[in-house]
Design an enzyme around this catalytic site. Structure first.
Site, mmCIF file in Angstrom:
data_model
loop_
_atom_site.group_PDB
_atom_site.id
_atom_site.type_symbol
_atom_site.label_atom_id
_atom_site.label_comp_id
_atom_site.label_asym_id
_atom_site.label_seq_id
_atom_site.Cartn_x
_atom_site.Cartn_y
_atom_site.Cartn_z
ATOM 1 N N SER A 86 31.891 34.749 42.635
ATOM 2 C CA SER A 86 32.739 33.652 43.111
ATOM 3 C C SER A 86 31.879 32.496 43.627
ATOM 4 O O SER A 86 31.046 31.982 42.892
ATOM 5 C CB SER A 86 33.706 34.182 44.184
ATOM 6 O OG SER A 86 34.651 33.211 44.535
ATOM 7 N N HIS A 190 40.922 32.230 42.391
ATOM 8 C CA HIS A 190 40.728 32.649 40.994
ATOM 9 C C HIS A 190 42.052 32.996 40.310
ATOM 10 O O HIS A 190 42.120 33.909 39.493
ATOM 11 C CB HIS A 190 39.732 33.811 40.909
ATOM 12 C CG HIS A 190 38.428 33.486 41.560
ATOM 13 N ND1 HIS A 190 37.563 32.557 41.035
ATOM 14 C CD2 HIS A 190 37.864 33.927 42.719
ATOM 15 C CE1 HIS A 190 36.517 32.447 41.837
ATOM 16 N NE2 HIS A 190 36.683 33.260 42.865
#
Length: 304
Positions: A86, A190
């Site tokens: 991430s 996400h």
């Protein structure tokens, strides 16, 4: 072969930067980054409480700064590959020379602010699912409107969606899943809920002048190596609204013949996954400066 990895949001804990600021030059470097992005990183890394550093706009630049500080303390490193989970991808891109430190901190500051704004539109969150079959779990999540936002491998998937959907998931776990753990994050990262942040980040990326990576850069979009700086940045932009496939990154590490994995500060999450998914690979997490000597030994033994 050594792979250098950087963790994502949720790895931060109150006061975790305190011992790192005792290292020569670290406080000055952090102060310079703080001035560049208008955020007191030293305060948040040493004095702020858990709620304050859970704020997406704070947590993301804090994590990148921590990763870069700890990597700098290692000295010269020539890894066979770099990767990040991430927001850790921005750290990894900087370690690979795609971005300079200040550009990376400015980008991640804008990323954090944009994702915090997107998260404020709808009450969303994320929960980790432990155990179970990956395919069965993903199908179950789709049925209740959730997204498999992080497919981490080693029997771990992170679901993301509205708080109501996550509450339903906790009551009705997929077959084989032992536990559902709510994560200390402020939104459904996400996923489609982050679409507004993609536009903001794309605009910020126009100001960058990325270089091609000096080391193999493994993208958590699909576990593939990315050869150009422009493509790295394009993936950093799109990543905020698309799932993290850390499982595919670890598959790539296997294919590359990685023998050691070193996780920069605040290390622990990715080494934990590697211990389960990459048997035989040496792992080490940089938690405090006390880990530096062991890390340097690992580097000497496994660097390209």
């Amino acid at each position: 072969m050594l792979v250098l990895v950087a963790p994502g949001q949720g790895a931060q804990t109150p006061g975790f930067l305190t011992p790192w600021l005792d290292l020569p030059g670290a406080a000055d470097r952090l102060a310079g980054w703080s001035d560049a992005i208008g955020l007191d990183l030293a305060h948040y890394g040493t004095q702020a409480d858990a709620d304050a550093i859970r704020d997406t706009a704070v947590a993301q630049p804090l994590l990148v700064a921590a990763g870069l500080l700890s990597a700098a303390a290692l000295g010269e490193v020539t890894p066979g590959a770099v990767a990040g989970h991430s927001v850790g991808e921005i750290t990894a891109a900087t370690l690979a020379g795609v971005l300079d430190d200040t550009a990376a901190l400015r980008l991640v500051r804008k990323r954090g602010l944009a994702m915090a704004e997107a998260a404020a539109i709808t009450r969303t969150g994320m929960s980790a699912l432990l155990g179970g079959d990956s395919e069965t779990t993903v199908v179950h999540l789709e049925k209740v409107g959730l997204t498999a936002a992080n497919v981490n491998g080693a029997g771990q998937i992170v679901a993301a969606g509205t708080l109501e959907q996550l509450a339903e998931l906790a009551e009705n776990k997929p077959e084989g899943v032992r536990k559902v753990i709510a994560l200390k994050v402020a939104g459904a990262f996400h996923t489609r809920h982050m679409a507004p942040a993609v536009d903001a980040l794309a605009k910020a990326a126009e100001e960058l002048a990325p270089a091609d990576p000096k080391f193999r850069y493994v993208s958590n979009n699909d576990g593939k190596a990315v050869a150009t700086g422009d493509e790295v940045v394009a993936r950093l932009v799109g990543q905020v609204a698309n799932p993290v496939r850390w499982d595919l990154c670890m598959e790539t590490f296997k294919e590359l013949g990685v023998t050691a994995l070193l996780e920069v500060c605040p290390g622990g999450t990715l080494t934990g996954l590697a211990k389960r998914a990459l048997p035989g690979v040496r792992t080490l997490a940089l938690k405090t400066p006390d880990d530096l000597d062991a890390a340097r030994e690992l580097i000497a033994e496994h660097s390209a």
